[in-house]
Design a protein around this motif. Structure first.
Motif, PDB file in Angstrom:
ATOM      1  N   HIS A  80     -18.241   1.946  -0.367  1.00 35.71           N
ATOM      2  CA  HIS A  80     -19.704   2.043  -0.412  1.00 35.71           C
ATOM      3  C   HIS A  80     -20.378   0.719  -0.755  1.00 35.71           C
ATOM      4  O   HIS A  80     -21.576   0.570  -0.556  1.00 35.71           O
ATOM      5  CB  HIS A  80     -20.112   3.106  -1.446  1.00 35.71           C
ATOM      6  N   LEU A  81     -19.613  -0.254  -1.291  1.00 33.24           N
ATOM      7  CA  LEU A  81     -20.167  -1.566  -1.594  1.00 33.24           C
ATOM      8  C   LEU A  81     -19.767  -2.594  -0.541  1.00 33.24           C
ATOM      9  O   LEU A  81     -19.886  -3.804  -0.778  1.00 33.24           O
ATOM     10  CB  LEU A  81     -19.690  -2.030  -2.980  1.00 33.24           C
ATOM     11  N   ASN A  82     -19.282  -2.110   0.609  1.00 31.20           N
ATOM     12  CA  ASN A  82     -18.823  -2.984   1.702  1.00 31.20           C
ATOM     13  C   ASN A  82     -17.706  -3.912   1.256  1.00 31.20           C
ATOM     14  O   ASN A  82     -17.627  -5.075   1.669  1.00 31.20           O
ATOM     15  CB  ASN A  82     -19.991  -3.795   2.272  1.00 31.20           C
ATOM     16  N   GLN A  83     -16.816  -3.395   0.390  1.00 35.90           N
ATOM     17  CA  GLN A  83     -15.625  -4.110  -0.034  1.00 35.90           C
ATOM     18  C   GLN A  83     -14.426  -3.551   0.730  1.00 35.90           C
ATOM     19  O   GLN A  83     -14.300  -2.334   0.888  1.00 35.90           O
ATOM     20  CB  GLN A  83     -15.397  -3.934  -1.541  1.00 35.90           C
ATOM     21  N   PRO A  84     -13.523  -4.398   1.220  1.00 34.61           N
ATOM     22  CA  PRO A  84     -12.368  -3.899   1.969  1.00 34.61           C
ATOM     23  C   PRO A  84     -11.382  -3.181   1.062  1.00 34.61           C
ATOM     24  O   PRO A  84     -11.182  -3.562  -0.092  1.00 34.61           O
ATOM     25  CB  PRO A  84     -11.755  -5.179   2.557  1.00 34.61           C
ATOM     26  N   THR A  85     -10.746  -2.155   1.592  1.00 35.42           N
ATOM     27  CA  THR A  85      -9.761  -1.386   0.843  1.00 35.42           C
ATOM     28  C   THR A  85      -8.511  -1.207   1.704  1.00 35.42           C
ATOM     29  O   THR A  85      -8.511  -1.528   2.896  1.00 35.42           O
ATOM     30  CB  THR A  85     -10.320  -0.009   0.445  1.00 35.42           C
ATOM     31  N   GLY A  86      -7.463  -0.666   1.098  1.00 37.78           N
ATOM     32  CA  GLY A  86      -6.245  -0.392   1.836  1.00 37.78           C
ATOM     33  C   GLY A  86      -5.424  -1.639   2.111  1.00 37.78           C
ATOM     34  O   GLY A  86      -5.804  -2.762   1.760  1.00 37.78           O
ATOM     35  N   GLN A  87      -4.267  -1.437   2.760  1.00 37.74           N
ATOM     36  CA  GLN A  87      -3.388  -2.551   3.089  1.00 37.74           C
ATOM     37  C   GLN A  87      -4.065  -3.534   4.038  1.00 37.74           C
ATOM     38  O   GLN A  87      -3.866  -4.751   3.947  1.00 37.74           O
ATOM     39  CB  GLN A  87      -2.100  -2.011   3.727  1.00 37.74           C
ATOM     40  N   GLU A  88      -4.886  -3.009   4.964  1.00 38.34           N
ATOM     41  CA  GLU A  88      -5.594  -3.896   5.893  1.00 38.34           C
ATOM     42  C   GLU A  88      -6.601  -4.780   5.162  1.00 38.34           C
ATOM     43  O   GLU A  88      -6.817  -5.932   5.539  1.00 38.34           O
ATOM     44  CB  GLU A  88      -6.303  -3.082   6.969  1.00 38.34           C
ATOM     45  N   GLY A  89      -7.224  -4.241   4.109  1.00 42.26           N
ATOM     46  CA  GLY A  89      -8.131  -5.047   3.303  1.00 42.26           C
ATOM     47  C   GLY A  89      -7.403  -6.166   2.585  1.00 42.26           C
ATOM     48  O   GLY A  89      -7.922  -7.281   2.451  1.00 42.26           O
TER      49      GLY A  89
END
Length: 368
Positions: free
Chosen positions: A75-84
Motif C-alpha cells: 500500500h506504500l508502493n514498496q516492493p515485496t516478495g522475492q522479486e522485490g
C-alpha cells in the motif's frame, strides 16, 4: 548449494519494448563491462582472501527483451516478495557501474533528470513496474548510491592516508576523472564537516536491526502472508532478534523488546491500521517520530502517505485487493494459454490424421 527460486515474469510484445540497447550483441558487451567493473580490484592489488564479492545478477541482465520480472507492491508502493528483493539488488548493480551512474555529483539530488530517466528505463526494461513505483525506485537508487560511495570511502580513504597515494590507487572500473572528483570531494572542508556530524549522529543510533538486507516492508508482508500480526511493534520484534551467529541483542534493543512484549500482552491484538502511528505501542516504547518521518515501515513511509492509505472493510488495503485481482488474472491467462496449446495440438493431430486418410484413399483408387 540452495536452489535459486524462479522469479515470476511476464511477456511484453516487441512493439511495447523500451530497450535502451541497440542490439543483443551490444547488450552482451555492455553487461560484460558491468560485471568486470563490479568484480575488479585496485590496480596495484595483491591476491586477497576469496570473498563472496558484489551481487551482479547475470540472469536479470540477460533477460530477453520481451520478458519482465513482475514485482508486487504494498500500500506504500514498496516492493515485496522475492522479486522485490531482486529489484533492490538490481538497483545496486546500476549504482556500482560508473558508466551508468557516474560519480561526478556530490548529491543524488544534483543528478540531471536525463540520467535519472535513463536509470528508470533500464529498470523498466527488466521489471514490470507501476507508475507510482518509480518514486520508490529513484529514492532507493539515491540511497544505494550513497551507500556505495560510503563503502568506497571506508575501503580506501583510511587505507591510504596521503591524498597522492589515494589518487594513485584507483579501483579498476572507475574512470580516472570520476575517481579524482570523488577523492577531492572527500578532502573538501564541507565534506569533512559533514562527515564529522554524521559520525556523531551515527553514534546515537542505539538499536540496530538484525534483519540483514531484507527490508521492513518485506518482513511485514511475509508476516501478513503467514497470518501473523504485522504492526510496527510486531515488525520491531521480528527485526530485533539474536543474530544467527549467536551474538546477542544490544542492551537498548533488549529492553525495548521486553517492553513491547509486555504491552502486547496487555493489548493482545493491536490494530493493523498504520494510520494510528501517533499512539501505537511502537511509539509508546521507542518514542514519537520526528517531523515528516514514520519509523519501522521502511523507505517512503511518511505521515502524508499513510493518511492517504485506503482500507477496505476487513482491514486490507485497496492495493492488496488489486494485487489479488492481478494474480488471479495472471492465473487465468496462464490457464487459457495452456488450453490453447492443447487445442492447437489436437488440431494438428486431426490435420495429420486427415492427411493420412486422404493419402490412403488415393492409393486405393490408383490400385483399382
Amino acid at each position: 548449494m540452495a536452489r535459486k527460486k524462479k522469479l515470476n515474469t511476464v511477456d511484453f510484445s516487441a512493439n511495447g519494448s523500451t530497450s535502451c540497447m541497440p542490439s543483443s550483441s551490444n547488450n552482451s558487451i555492455h553487461d560484460a563491462s558491468t560485471f568486470d567493473a563490479l568484480h575488479s580490484d585496485t590496480q596495484d592489488s595483491q591476491p586477497l582472501k576469496r570473498v563472496r564479492g558484489p551481487t551482479t545478477l547475470p540472469d536479470v541482465w540477460a533477460l530477453p527483451s520481451d520478458k519482465r520480472i513482475t514485482v508486487s507492491f504494498n500500500h506504500l508502493n514498496q516492493p515485496t516478495g522475492q522479486e522485490g528483493c531482486t529489484l533492490g539488488f538490481f538497483l545496486g548493480t546500476l549504482v556500482r557501474n560508473a558508466e551508468i551512474t557516474p560519480l561526478l555529483y556530490n548529491d543524488w539530488r544534483c543528478f540531471p533528470k536525463e540520467l535519472k530517466d535513463h536509470l528508470i528505463k533500464l529498470v523498466k526494461n527488466r521489471f514490470d513496474l507501476p507508475q507510482m513505483a518509480e518514486i520508490w525506485v529513484l529514492k532507493s537508487l539515491g540511497r544505494s548510491l550513497k551507500g556505495y560511495r560510503s563503502d568506497l570511502k571506508a575501503r580506501y580513504f583510511g587505507k591510504y592516508p596521503l591524498k597522492e597515494d589515494l589518487l594513485k590507487n584507483r579501483p579498476v572500473g572507475i574512470p580516472n576523472v570520476q575517481w579524482n572528483f570523488l577523492v577531492n570531494f572527500w578532502y573538501s572542508d564541507k565534506n569533512m564537516r559533514n562527515s564529522s556530524i554524521n559520525k556523531r549522529c551515527r553514534e546515537k543510533q542505539k538499536m540496530p536491526h538484525t534483519s540483514g538486507s531484507k527490508s521492513f516492508a518485506r518482513v511485514a508482508s511475509e508476516m501478513a502472508s503467514a497470518g501473523l500480526e504485522h504492526s510496527r511493534a510486531h515488525v520491531f520484534l521480528e527485526t530485533h532478534k539474536a543474530r544467527k551467529d549467536g551474538r546477542p541483542l544490544d542492551d537498548n534493543s533488549s529492553r525495548a523488546t521486553e517492553s513491547i512484549k509486555n504491552k502486547l500482552i496487555q493489548t493482545p491484538s493491536e490494530g493493523q491500521d498504520i494510520r494510528a502511528f501517533h499512539s501505537d505501542i511502537y511509539s509508546q516504547v521507542i518514542g514519537p517520530d520526528t517531523y515528516g518521518r514514520v519509523r519501522g515501515l521502511g523507505l517512503q513511509a511518511y505521515p502524508k502517505s499513510l493518511r492517504t492509505v485506503d482500507f477496505s472493510v476487513d482491514g486490507r488495503t485497496k492495493v492488496d485487493e488489486i494485487n489479488d485481482i492481478k494474480q488471479e488474472l495472471k492465473r487465468m491467462v496462464a490457464n487459457q494459454e495452456k488450453m490453447q496449446a492443447q487445442i492447437n495440438k489436437l488440431e494438428s493431430l486431426l490435420v495429420d490424421k486427415g492427411a493420412v486418410e486422404t493419402s490412403s484413399t488415393l492409393c486405393e483408387n490408383e490400385s483399382t
